[in-house]
Design an enzyme around this catalytic site. Structure first.
Site, mmCIF file in Angstrom:
data_model
loop_
_atom_site.group_PDB
_atom_site.id
_atom_site.type_symbol
_atom_site.label_atom_id
_atom_site.label_comp_id
_atom_site.label_asym_id
_atom_site.label_seq_id
_atom_site.Cartn_x
_atom_site.Cartn_y
_atom_site.Cartn_z
ATOM 1 N N LYS A 198 25.186 34.714 16.174
ATOM 2 C CA LYS A 198 24.203 34.642 15.084
ATOM 3 C C LYS A 198 23.022 33.719 15.390
ATOM 4 O O LYS A 198 21.890 34.015 15.045
ATOM 5 C CB LYS A 198 24.891 34.182 13.793
ATOM 6 N N ASN A 249 22.083 37.953 11.258
ATOM 7 C CA ASN A 249 23.324 38.739 11.194
ATOM 8 C C ASN A 249 23.053 40.234 11.204
ATOM 9 O O ASN A 249 23.974 41.041 11.281
ATOM 10 C CB ASN A 249 24.185 38.359 9.966
ATOM 11 N N ASP A 305 23.355 37.530 4.836
ATOM 12 C CA ASP A 305 24.539 36.829 4.304
ATOM 13 C C ASP A 305 24.241 36.139 2.972
ATOM 14 O O ASP A 305 24.926 36.352 1.975
ATOM 15 C CB ASP A 305 25.032 35.772 5.306
ATOM 16 N N GLY A 327 29.937 22.186 1.402
ATOM 17 C CA GLY A 327 29.840 22.626 2.791
ATOM 18 C C GLY A 327 28.403 22.693 3.264
ATOM 19 O O GLY A 327 27.466 22.860 2.459
ATOM 20 N N ALA A 333 27.554 29.339 7.149
ATOM 21 C CA ALA A 333 27.491 30.162 5.936
ATOM 22 C C ALA A 333 26.706 29.431 4.850
ATOM 23 O O ALA A 333 25.874 30.028 4.157
ATOM 24 C CB ALA A 333 28.905 30.479 5.456
ATOM 25 N N GLY A 371 35.208 35.822 -1.813
ATOM 26 C CA GLY A 371 34.175 36.143 -0.830
ATOM 27 C C GLY A 371 33.959 37.622 -0.562
ATOM 28 O O GLY A 371 33.022 37.981 0.144
HETATM 29 P P1 NAP Z 1 31.414 26.343 9.702
HETATM 30 O O1 NAP Z 1 30.028 26.551 10.168
HETATM 31 O O2 NAP Z 1 32.457 25.925 10.674
HETATM 32 O O3 NAP Z 1 31.372 25.223 8.511
HETATM 33 C C1 NAP Z 1 32.560 24.732 7.947
HETATM 34 C C2 NAP Z 1 32.252 23.839 6.758
HETATM 35 O O4 NAP Z 1 33.499 23.458 6.171
HETATM 36 C C3 NAP Z 1 31.524 22.542 7.138
HETATM 37 O O5 NAP Z 1 30.666 22.180 6.083
HETATM 38 C C4 NAP Z 1 32.680 21.558 7.262
HETATM 39 O O6 NAP Z 1 32.313 20.209 7.023
HETATM 40 C C5 NAP Z 1 33.576 22.021 6.134
HETATM 41 N N1 NAP Z 1 34.969 21.598 6.319
HETATM 42 C C6 NAP Z 1 35.843 22.081 7.217
HETATM 43 N N2 NAP Z 1 37.042 21.455 7.090
HETATM 44 C C7 NAP Z 1 36.892 20.560 6.069
HETATM 45 C C8 NAP Z 1 37.768 19.619 5.450
HETATM 46 N N3 NAP Z 1 39.039 19.462 5.872
HETATM 47 N N4 NAP Z 1 37.295 18.878 4.419
HETATM 48 C C9 NAP Z 1 36.012 19.032 3.995
HETATM 49 N N5 NAP Z 1 35.140 19.910 4.546
HETATM 50 C C10 NAP Z 1 35.576 20.667 5.575
HETATM 51 O O7 NAP Z 1 31.989 27.663 8.989
HETATM 52 P P2 NAP Z 1 31.164 28.813 8.256
HETATM 53 O O8 NAP Z 1 30.897 29.909 9.205
HETATM 54 O O9 NAP Z 1 30.037 28.186 7.518
HETATM 55 O O10 NAP Z 1 32.276 29.367 7.223
HETATM 56 C C11 NAP Z 1 32.652 28.610 6.087
HETATM 57 C C12 NAP Z 1 33.553 29.454 5.184
HETATM 58 O O11 NAP Z 1 32.826 30.587 4.675
HETATM 59 C C13 NAP Z 1 34.764 30.035 5.894
HETATM 60 O O12 NAP Z 1 35.872 29.941 5.028
HETATM 61 C C14 NAP Z 1 34.404 31.481 6.126
HETATM 62 O O13 NAP Z 1 35.533 32.343 6.157
HETATM 63 C C15 NAP Z 1 33.557 31.781 4.898
HETATM 64 N N6 NAP Z 1 32.587 32.889 5.098
HETATM 65 C C16 NAP Z 1 32.667 33.968 4.275
HETATM 66 C C17 NAP Z 1 31.747 35.005 4.407
HETATM 67 C C18 NAP Z 1 31.828 36.196 3.476
HETATM 68 O O14 NAP Z 1 31.179 37.224 3.735
HETATM 69 N N7 NAP Z 1 32.564 36.108 2.400
HETATM 70 C C19 NAP Z 1 30.748 34.943 5.383
HETATM 71 C C20 NAP Z 1 30.698 33.807 6.209
HETATM 72 C C21 NAP Z 1 31.626 32.786 6.057
HETATM 73 P P3 NAP Z 1 31.774 19.266 8.240
HETATM 74 O O15 NAP Z 1 30.327 19.564 8.376
HETATM 75 O O16 NAP Z 1 32.045 17.894 7.754
HETATM 76 O O17 NAP Z 1 32.570 19.643 9.454
#
Ligand code: NAP
Length: 276
Positions: A65, A86, A101, A125, A129, A241
């Site tokens: 991405k 995306n 997205d 977060g 995403a 989601g």
């Molecule tokens: P990412 O870039 O890895 O970001 C993860 C986020 O979660 C960061 O803000 C991280 O905080 C936080 N985090 C992780 N573990 C944590 C914890 N133990 N306590 C507090 N904060 C925590 O992931 P992403 O791609 O953005 O995806 C995030 C979520 O969205 C996932 O669950 C994914 O499945 C979902 N998603 C859904 C769709 C959909 O179409 N429905 C699309 C995309 C993503 P830090 O910055 O402090 O590490």
């Protein structure tokens, strides 16, 4: 027959082929949408082949991405603002990148009755995403979005894209409660609640949301996270989601076909394809 793909690595688990093929069939179009494994180093070769083979467009997931930002010929505002692509359509031999997205999430929330224009939103977060969601909330006219993240620097970086509207906030319970007391929409864009990724230790911030609030978790596996269960038990509108996944697909299909679709009807068809 024209060709559409979703590329990534891993990608074979993707729900996009089911969603897109159901919508294409409903439109009576002879277009085949398929998943294609493209590893990190293979992206430039895939792009050259896509142009040569007459691919109509493609969606991209991990790990492409961000890399696509530098490799497409043109970017639209949605991609430029969130720093990720995306969806790519091939237009007169040129690759045009956008991000559906965040706009998909906003459309999904609006379809559930949320009003984003002028709203106070709390977003948990600041990852990939969250960035696309924040960009879309800004474009949709949100008044203020508190971006609450475990790592404060990441929230600060994200908020720099629209500092008048996006406010970096810490992830502690006092801050979450303070922000939720003023919000009509809460969005979880962290991994918390996903299997194997840990759980929220304290969900009491849900107690201070107004009764008419909407709570959305970007996670759809499990279909109901602990956050959503508590929100539903409190009588709030709880959205997982899946609608985001479906609506980003509808917006992507509009890009591929370069036309406007009956979005609610398409979203319904896409959602049904996932239930089958
Ligand atoms: P990412 O870039 O890895 O970001 C993860 C986020 O979660 C960061 O803000 C991280 O905080 C936080 N985090 C992780 N573990 C944590 C914890 N133990 N306590 C507090 N904060 C925590 O992931 P992403 O791609 O953005 O995806 C995030 C979520 O969205 C996932 O669950 C994914 O499945 C979902 N998603 C859904 C769709 C959909 O179409 N429905 C699309 C995309 C993503 P830090 O910055 O402090 O590490």
């Amino acid at each position: 027959m024209s060709k559409l793909h979703v590329i990534g690595d891993p990608v074979l688990h993707s729900k996009s082929p089911a969603i897109q093929n159901a919508m294409l069939a409903a439109l009576g179009l002879e277009t085949c949408y398929s998943a294609r494994v493209v590893k990190r180093g293979e992206l430039p070769a895939f792009l050259a082949a896509a142009k040569a083979e007459g691919v109509t467009g493609f969606n991209a997931t991990m790990p492409h991405k961000v890399a696509l930002m530098e490799l497409v010929d043109r970017l639209d505002d949605s991609a430029r603002l969130c720093g990720a692509v995306n969806t790519v359509r091939v237009e007169d031999g040129h690759l045009v990148g956008c991000s559906t997205d965040g706009d998909g999430l906003v459309a999904a929330l609006e379809s559930k009755g949320a009003v984003i224009a002028d709203a106070h939103v709390v977003m948990l977060g600041a990852g990939g995403a969250a960035r696309s969601v924040a960009a879309a909330l800004v474009r949709a006219g949100a008044r203020q979005v508190a971006v609450c993240n475990r790592t404060p620097e990441k929230a600060e970086q994200l908020c720099a894209m629209a500092p008048d509207i996006l406010i970096p906030e810490s992830f502690d319970i006092a801050a979450l409660r303070r922000r939720c007391a003023r919000a009509s929409v809460l969005i979880n864009a962290t991994n918390l609640g996903m299997e194997g990724c840990g759980q929220f230790e304290d969900l009491s911030f849900l107690n201070v949301l107004d009764d008419s609030s909407l709570v959305c978790d970007l996670i759809y596996h499990p279909a109901e996270t602990a956050l959503l269960r508590r929100a539903r038990e409190r009588g709030l509108t709880a959205v997982n989601g899946l609608p985001m996944l479906v609506w980003q697909g509808v917006l992507a299909l509009e890009q591929f076909l370069n036309t406007s679709l009956d979005r609610p009807a398409m979203a319904e068809i896409a959602l049904r394809s996932l239930a089958d």
